[in-house]
Scaffold this active site. Structure first.
Site, PDB file in Angstrom:
ATOM      1  N   TYR A  46       0.825  -1.212   0.000  1.00  0.00           N
ATOM      2  CA  TYR A  46       0.000   0.000   0.000  1.00  0.00           C
ATOM      3  C   TYR A  46       0.861   1.265   0.000  1.00  0.00           C
ATOM      4  O   TYR A  46       0.352   2.353  -0.261  1.00  0.00           O
ATOM      5  CB  TYR A  46      -0.921   0.032   1.218  1.00  0.00           C
ATOM      6  CG  TYR A  46      -1.881  -1.124   1.317  1.00  0.00           C
ATOM      7  CD1 TYR A  46      -2.077  -2.017   0.270  1.00  0.00           C
ATOM      8  CD2 TYR A  46      -2.612  -1.345   2.490  1.00  0.00           C
ATOM      9  CE1 TYR A  46      -2.957  -3.075   0.378  1.00  0.00           C
ATOM     10  CE2 TYR A  46      -3.495  -2.397   2.603  1.00  0.00           C
ATOM     11  CZ  TYR A  46      -3.661  -3.269   1.552  1.00  0.00           C
ATOM     12  OH  TYR A  46      -4.533  -4.311   1.667  1.00  0.00           O
ATOM     13  N   GLU A 236     -21.432   5.048  10.758  1.00  0.00           N
ATOM     14  CA  GLU A 236     -22.249   4.083  10.022  1.00  0.00           C
ATOM     15  C   GLU A 236     -21.692   2.670  10.170  1.00  0.00           C
ATOM     16  O   GLU A 236     -22.434   1.718  10.433  1.00  0.00           O
ATOM     17  CB  GLU A 236     -22.282   4.493   8.546  1.00  0.00           C
ATOM     18  CG  GLU A 236     -23.073   3.573   7.640  1.00  0.00           C
ATOM     19  CD  GLU A 236     -22.981   4.000   6.186  1.00  0.00           C
ATOM     20  OE1 GLU A 236     -23.480   3.262   5.329  1.00  0.00           O
ATOM     21  OE2 GLU A 236     -22.396   5.079   5.914  1.00  0.00           O
TER      22      GLU A 236
END
Length: 273
Positions: A46, A236
């Site tokens: 990454y 959420e």
């Protein structure tokens, strides 16, 4: 929290950092930790371990409360032993930590898994790595690993979403006490999981978002998952711990499976890495 086969525990939901770069990576990791997440996933591939380490350092959360994962890259796995060791040392330096909680083999690179695993086991003995695991391994990859591994993997991180449910692979891992972590829970590329009619219907039924329905389906399968660290979705995502899908609704999502990978090149049986 889920207990691993070495008696350490891992949060069932965390944050992934794939594609996050620069200050965005730093800030998103910091805000994720401050919001309540305690599992952070990164990888050498990454190219953001330094930024993840900065985010952890800038947060108010003590390092010992964080479960930090990184992965040995496919490029490094093909190199000689000294390069593999140097890469792990470099990961620790970039992450600014004396240890990682979990070190994974990122992909089952042919003819390179054994030498990498043996080195990783040595880092456990040194106390620089607490747990070992794999990513994108199918059954036969694990069977080959068991022929020489002295340390059993605690976790296998694989692609899981409603169109790629991985039922058999997950069952095999769980039968051996290996936990499964779902990456790509919403699909990627052209796959639109959250836009699926069944998912949208259930979202309306429960008064939740489509993303929450997908994550709850994963949680109720006793899996771990790491949706991307995006601050506008933190509340959420954590909210999936506060409701439950019925068995019929779980079955309706199960029925969506068509063994569809988000990217054909991500097939561990035939991938270009």
């Amino acid at each position: 929290m889920i207990t691993l086969n070495n008696n350490l525990t891992i949060p069932q939901i965390g944050v992934g950092t794939w594609t996050l770069k620069g200050e965005t990576a730093v800030n998103n990791v910091r805000m994720a930790l401050d919001a309540g997440f305690r599992l952070v996933d990164t990888a050498q591939m990454y190219e953001n371990e330094k930024e993840v380490g900065d985010g952890i350092r800038l947060s108010k959360v003590p390092r010992e409360e964080i479960f930090l994962t990184t992965k040995v890259s496919t490029v490094v796995m093909r190199e000689k032993e000294s390069v593999i060791r140097a890469s792990i040392d470099d990961s620790l330096a970039k992450l600014q930590t004396p240890y990682v909680d979990l070190l994974l083999i990122h992909w089952p690179v042919k003819d390179c898994v054994k030498k990498t695993w043996v080195i990783m086991e040595d880092y456990v003995q040194q106390g620089k790595v607490k747990s070992l695991g794999v990513s994108n391994f199918n059954r036969h990859h694990l069977e080959e690993l068991f022929q020489y591994a002295n340390i059993r993997p605690v976790l296998n991180q694989i692609e899981v979403h409603p169109l790629m449910s991985q039922v058999e692979n997950i069952a095999y891992n769980h039968s051996l006490g290996i936990q499964v972590q779902a990456w790509g829970p919403f699909g990627q590329g052209d796959i639109d999981v959250v836009g699926n009619d069944v998912i949208k219907h259930l979202a309306a039924k429960y008064g939740k978002t489509s993303s929450q329905i997908v994550l709850r389906w994963i949680i109720q399968r006793d899996l771990i998952t790491i949706p991307r660290a995006k601050p506008n979705h933190f509340d959420e995502n954590l909210g999936v711990l506060l409701f439950e899908l019925s068995s019929d609704d779980m079955a309706a999502i199960d029925a969506l499976n068509i063994n569809l990978r988000s990217n054909k090149s991500n097939d561990p049986e035939n991938f270009p890495w």
